[in-house]
Design a protein around this motif. Structure first.
Motif, mmCIF file in Angstrom:
data_model
loop_
_atom_site.group_PDB
_atom_site.id
_atom_site.type_symbol
_atom_site.label_atom_id
_atom_site.label_comp_id
_atom_site.label_asym_id
_atom_site.label_seq_id
_atom_site.Cartn_x
_atom_site.Cartn_y
_atom_site.Cartn_z
ATOM 1 N N ALA A 146 -2.564 6.468 2.052
ATOM 2 C CA ALA A 146 -2.076 5.206 1.484
ATOM 3 C C ALA A 146 -1.415 4.308 2.532
ATOM 4 O O ALA A 146 -0.910 3.240 2.189
ATOM 5 N N ASN A 147 -1.395 4.732 3.794
ATOM 6 C CA ASN A 147 -0.783 3.964 4.880
ATOM 7 C C ASN A 147 0.724 3.811 4.680
ATOM 8 O O ASN A 147 1.317 2.786 5.016
ATOM 9 N N VAL A 148 1.371 4.829 4.102
ATOM 10 C CA VAL A 148 2.829 4.847 3.999
ATOM 11 C C VAL A 148 3.402 5.086 5.388
ATOM 12 O O VAL A 148 3.081 6.083 6.036
ATOM 13 N N ALA A 149 4.265 4.181 5.837
ATOM 14 C CA ALA A 149 4.784 4.245 7.203
ATOM 15 C C ALA A 149 6.137 4.924 7.299
ATOM 16 O O ALA A 149 6.525 5.385 8.370
ATOM 17 N N PHE A 150 6.897 4.952 6.182
ATOM 18 C CA PHE A 150 8.226 5.575 6.222
ATOM 19 C C PHE A 150 8.595 6.071 4.834
ATOM 20 O O PHE A 150 8.031 5.640 3.819
ATOM 21 N N VAL A 151 9.559 6.979 4.798
ATOM 22 C CA VAL A 151 10.135 7.429 3.533
ATOM 23 C C VAL A 151 11.653 7.397 3.644
ATOM 24 O O VAL A 151 12.212 7.593 4.719
ATOM 25 N N SER A 152 12.316 7.130 2.511
ATOM 26 C CA SER A 152 13.765 7.311 2.406
ATOM 27 C C SER A 152 13.981 8.709 1.850
ATOM 28 O O SER A 152 13.525 9.025 0.748
ATOM 29 N N GLY B 222 -1.958 11.592 -11.183
ATOM 30 C CA GLY B 222 -2.383 12.014 -9.860
ATOM 31 C C GLY B 222 -2.952 10.867 -9.032
ATOM 32 O O GLY B 222 -3.037 9.723 -9.492
ATOM 33 N N PRO B 223 -3.373 11.173 -7.799
ATOM 34 C CA PRO B 223 -3.855 10.115 -6.902
ATOM 35 C C PRO B 223 -5.199 9.519 -7.314
ATOM 36 O O PRO B 223 -5.526 8.413 -6.886
ATOM 37 N N GLU B 224 -5.977 10.245 -8.115
ATOM 38 C CA GLU B 224 -7.248 9.680 -8.578
ATOM 39 C C GLU B 224 -6.974 8.853 -9.826
ATOM 40 O O GLU B 224 -7.322 9.209 -10.949
ATOM 41 N N SER B 225 -6.318 7.718 -9.609
ATOM 42 C CA SER B 225 -5.876 6.851 -10.703
ATOM 43 C C SER B 225 -5.922 5.407 -10.247
ATOM 44 O O SER B 225 -5.884 5.108 -9.049
ATOM 45 N N ALA B 226 -5.990 4.505 -11.208
ATOM 46 C CA ALA B 226 -6.047 3.080 -10.880
ATOM 47 C C ALA B 226 -4.805 2.627 -10.143
ATOM 48 O O ALA B 226 -4.877 1.797 -9.221
ATOM 49 N N ARG B 227 -3.647 3.175 -10.502
ATOM 50 C CA ARG B 227 -2.404 2.723 -9.870
ATOM 51 C C ARG B 227 -2.361 3.147 -8.410
ATOM 52 O O ARG B 227 -1.976 2.361 -7.543
ATOM 53 N N PHE B 228 -2.771 4.387 -8.107
ATOM 54 C CA PHE B 228 -2.762 4.815 -6.715
ATOM 55 C C PHE B 228 -3.812 4.054 -5.909
ATOM 56 O O PHE B 228 -3.588 3.739 -4.740
ATOM 57 N N VAL C 112 -2.226 0.986 -4.772
ATOM 58 C CA VAL C 112 -1.341 1.270 -3.642
ATOM 59 C C VAL C 112 -2.164 1.384 -2.357
ATOM 60 O O VAL C 112 -1.774 0.850 -1.304
ATOM 61 N N GLU C 113 -3.311 2.054 -2.431
ATOM 62 C CA GLU C 113 -4.181 2.167 -1.254
ATOM 63 C C GLU C 113 -4.684 0.797 -0.809
ATOM 64 O O GLU C 113 -4.783 0.525 0.399
ATOM 65 N N GLN C 114 -4.986 -0.053 -1.766
ATOM 66 C CA GLN C 114 -5.429 -1.410 -1.430
ATOM 67 C C GLN C 114 -4.332 -2.154 -0.671
ATOM 68 O O GLN C 114 -4.602 -2.836 0.337
ATOM 69 N N LEU C 115 -3.095 -2.022 -1.137
ATOM 70 C CA LEU C 115 -1.990 -2.665 -0.434
ATOM 71 C C LEU C 115 -1.783 -2.030 0.933
ATOM 72 O O LEU C 115 -1.460 -2.726 1.902
ATOM 73 N N GLY C 116 -1.979 -0.708 1.030
ATOM 74 C CA GLY C 116 -1.850 -0.046 2.317
ATOM 75 C C GLY C 116 -2.824 -0.582 3.342
ATOM 76 O O GLY C 116 -2.486 -0.770 4.517
ATOM 77 N N ALA C 117 -4.046 -0.847 2.902
ATOM 78 C CA ALA C 117 -5.035 -1.433 3.815
ATOM 79 C C ALA C 117 -4.632 -2.842 4.219
ATOM 80 O O ALA C 117 -4.765 -3.240 5.398
ATOM 81 N N LEU C 118 -4.107 -3.629 3.250
ATOM 82 C CA LEU C 118 -3.673 -4.991 3.550
ATOM 83 C C LEU C 118 -2.474 -4.993 4.485
ATOM 84 O O LEU C 118 -2.347 -5.876 5.349
ATOM 85 N N ALA C 119 -1.579 -3.998 4.345
ATOM 86 C CA ALA C 119 -0.364 -3.958 5.159
ATOM 87 C C ALA C 119 -0.680 -3.964 6.644
ATOM 88 O O ALA C 119 0.035 -4.586 7.447
ATOM 89 N N GLY C 120 -1.752 -3.277 7.039
ATOM 90 C CA GLY C 120 -2.114 -3.284 8.447
ATOM 91 C C GLY C 120 -2.483 -4.671 8.936
ATOM 92 O O GLY C 120 -2.094 -5.077 10.033
ATOM 93 N N ARG C 121 -3.199 -5.410 8.122
ATOM 94 C CA ARG C 121 -3.605 -6.761 8.514
ATOM 95 C C ARG C 121 -2.414 -7.721 8.525
ATOM 96 O O ARG C 121 -2.404 -8.705 9.272
#
Length: 663
Positions: free
Chosen positions: A35-41, A367-373, A376-385
């Motif tokens: 999901a391109n998560v860069a950090f966690v709290s 689980g991760p095989e869901s519309a909501r996740f 999140v993956e779509q936003l993760g791809a956009l975050a790099g750009r």
């Protein structure tokens, strides 16, 4: 120490691995990478796991997950874990528990069950902070320290005897003697004169209304008490983990008003906040924008961190609505449009048990095989750009003044209207400007106002002479100043400024108000063009000219909106809250006089536009909050969302966003 991720728009989340069996941890890290998560709290509510008994520490599990996160390339915003004490601590020391206004102890079983002034709690919390800072300062995953969590969310105000003792000490520092306090509090009223410091108590439940200045000072004291606690934890980190940035998550939502964040910003290296959509509000998307602009104002215009928001439903509203598909991405981008360089959620994995088990997360119960996740993956791809705009700033020529202490005073007992929210005018003005594509900075009255061509003073009930003088000086140098009803009424001690309202701004505005005529929740008053709500006033002219008059009720024919030439600028007074159309038309005239234009022209209703800039580059954020495709005229550029060029006009589908790098 790991560098904070800045080559991408940093996506993150609260991570609570202690809620899950260890075999899940490796899956978590892999999914975060996906999901391109860069950090966690990490570790926010883990005190009972880190110190299961007094002085007995267990760091093995935290060492393990820190190592796994580092190996996965994920930075850690590590909490001091002091937000909520473990049950063994309150069982051994029940004196740390907070007490409500009626003298009832608030017992363990929830979170934040500690008194803000408890020396016992502070001792244990600082001991844990010392352990954490010593052990993890050199860990390669550590990128930031997260002190406590959402200060004052549940344990303020506290009215216990320990707070009473600290309150008296705070008052001794604020006032040079009891007679000064008596004067500030106006204790000649109702025989409240104090003759010994020990007579002073918190404003606990009494027979009727408490003294307003007493209540105001207790709010100031309560905010300062937690600020002192934050500084104490910060001092331990500075000593033992120098060079690692420090933050704590503010709460700049409309309904959270316990802390004067303008005084807290010096304790953090980067301003971060939490924000959640409140569906019950009449304009929840506008409130999101207002919150973002408040946070940016606290950050001095610099980029800030969104430390928490939700992928979908929360768990604490009467009805917890799921977000529409596409809204997860749109809400995140809305915060970036307001200056966030970091976007995080609560939480990584939706809990199986506990009070927040139905609060949404990045990985839902499905689980991760869901519309909501997938979103999140779509936003993760956009975050790099979007990494190319990190460090850019939102620029504005319009300021809306916002002061927590003025809000506290206006919420005090025995006001002319208990129905009037102190932020009503601020939200209405901000919403009208937001709808016009005009960006506002929401800033403290002590901010340097030199850069602003339009300054709005909305319901600033309490104001110091210094801040009132700064507003007047801005008008004299050429700014358009708009002051609304119920502003400038009291000084810093909540003493009414005599001689006629609006007190501190009377000379600037060229008006004198003799009497308030508040309106009930369903009452309105007619204007020449439109209606007024919530408030009206008996306005006399002392130099201003009439822009709008009342045309119904006891004030028929009297001025409702005025304009006064001041130096090279103009001071406008609005003595009621006009309906949205009339307020918008009024602001159009103010903007035209100031030569302030929207980001783009002819903006469709329901479409939000903001610009971020850096050196010679600019990025335009366009968000369609409607259920229909909207046509928007834009400058030429390149859309980072769809990765396509943009020409003069774009048809933006319902609920979707653009981030256009302008040519």
């Amino acid at each position: 120490m790991r560098e904070w991720p800045t080559k991408t728009l940093a996506l993150g989340c609260d991570y609570n691995p202690e809620q899950w069996p260890r075999p899940v941890w490796d899956d978590d890290v892999a999914l975060m990478q996906r999901a391109n998560v860069a950090f966690v709290s990490l570790g926010i509510f883990s005190w009972s796991w880190l110190e299961p008994a007094k002085g007995e520490y267990d760091f093995e599990w935290l060492d393990t997950i820190m190592d796994k996160l580092h190996a996965g390339g994920i930075a850690v915003d590590l909490a001091t874990a002091t937000a909520t004490p473990p049950p063994w601590l309150s069982a051994a020391h029940p004196e740390i528990l907070p007490v409500d206004v009626d003298g009832h102890t608030l017992w363990p079983g929830s979170r934040q069950t500690w008194c803000p002034t408890s020396p016992v709690f502070r001792e244990y919390a600082l001991a844990l902070t010392r352990q954490m800072a010593t052990r993890y300062h050199d860990h390669p995953a550590l990128a930031m320290w997260h002190v406590s969590n959402e200060y004052a969310c549940h344990n303020l105000p506290c009215y216990c005897d320990e707070c009473a003792r600290h309150f008296r000490s705070w008052l001794r520092r604020r006032y040079d003697g009891l007679e000064t306090l008596n004067e500030a509090w106006g204790t000649a009223f109702w025989s409240q004169r104090y003759t010994d410091w020990d007579q002073v108590l918190p404003p606990r439940r009494s027979t009727t209304f408490n003294n307003p200045t007493h209540v105001l000072d207790y709010k100031r004291f309560s905010s300062d008490s937690l600020l002192d606690f934050m500084r104490a934890e910060r001092a331990v980190i500075t000593e033992l983990s120098p060079g690692v940035p420090v933050t704590t998550n503010f709460m700049t939502l409309q309904h959270f008003r316990h802390l004067d964040y303008a005084q807290w910003t010096e304790t953090v290296d980067v301003v971060s906040t939490d924000h959640y959509i409140v569906d019950a509000l009449p304009h929840p998307r506008a409130e999101l924008a207002f919150s973002g602009d408040v946070t940016r104002g606290l950050a001095g215009g610099a980029p800030w961190m969104l430390m928490e928001h939700s992928t979908s439903a929360v768990n604490w509203q009467p009805t917890n609505h799921a977000k529409a598909f596409g809204q997860t991405l749109r809400d995140a981008v809305a915060h970036v449009a307001r200056g966030a360089d970091t976007v995080a959620w609560f939480q990584w994995r939706q809990s199986r048990a506990g009070s927040e088990k139905f609060h949404s997360a990045l990985v839902p119960h499905a689980g991760p095989e869901s519309a909501r996740f997938r979103e999140v993956e779509q936003l993760g791809a956009l975050a790099g750009r979007l990494g190319e705009l990190v460090g850019s700033r939102v620029e504005s020529r319009v300021a809306v003044l916002h002061d927590y202490q003025a809000i506290w005073a206006a919420e005090g007992p025995c006001m002319p209207s208990s129905e009037l929210d102190p932020l009503e005018a601020a939200h209405a003005v901000h919403r009208a400007l937001h709808a016009r594509g005009v960006t506002c900075d929401v800033v403290h009255p002590g901010t340097d106002l030199e850069q602003y061509d339009v300054i709005v003073v909305p319901q600033l009930y309490l104001v110091t002479d210094e801040h009132a003088d700064a507003v007047a000086a801005a008008a004299r140098r050429g700014a358009q100043v708009v002051v609304t009803y119920f502003s400038g009424i009291s000084d810093e001690n909540d003493h009414v400024r005599l001689g006629g309202y609006p007190g501190a701004f009377r000379d600037l505005l060229g008006v004198r108000v003799e009497e308030f005529f508040p309106l009930g929740p369903v009452e309105t008053v007619a204007l020449e063009s439109g209606t007024g709500t919530w408030w009206s006033e008996h306005v006399e002219l002392t130099g201003a000219e009439v822009v709008e008059t009342y045309t119904s009720g006891p004030l028929t024919g009297r001025p409702a909106v005025t304009r006064n030439a001041v130096g090279d600028g103009t001071a406008w007074y609005v003595s009621t809250l006009p309906d949205d159309d009339r307020l918008g038309a009024l602001l159009d005239g103010v903007l035209e006089a100031a030569q302030v234009r929207p980001v783009v022209d002819a903006l469709p209703t329901g479409v939000e536009v903001t610009r971020r800039v850096a050196d010679d580059r600019a990025w335009l954020f366009v968000l369609n909050h409607t259920d229909e495709t909207q046509s928007v005229s834009l400058p030429a550029g390149f859309d980072l969302v769809r990765e396509v060029p943009v020409t003069a006009s774009v048809d933006l589908p319902a609920g979707e966003v653009l981030v256009v790098r302008e040519d």
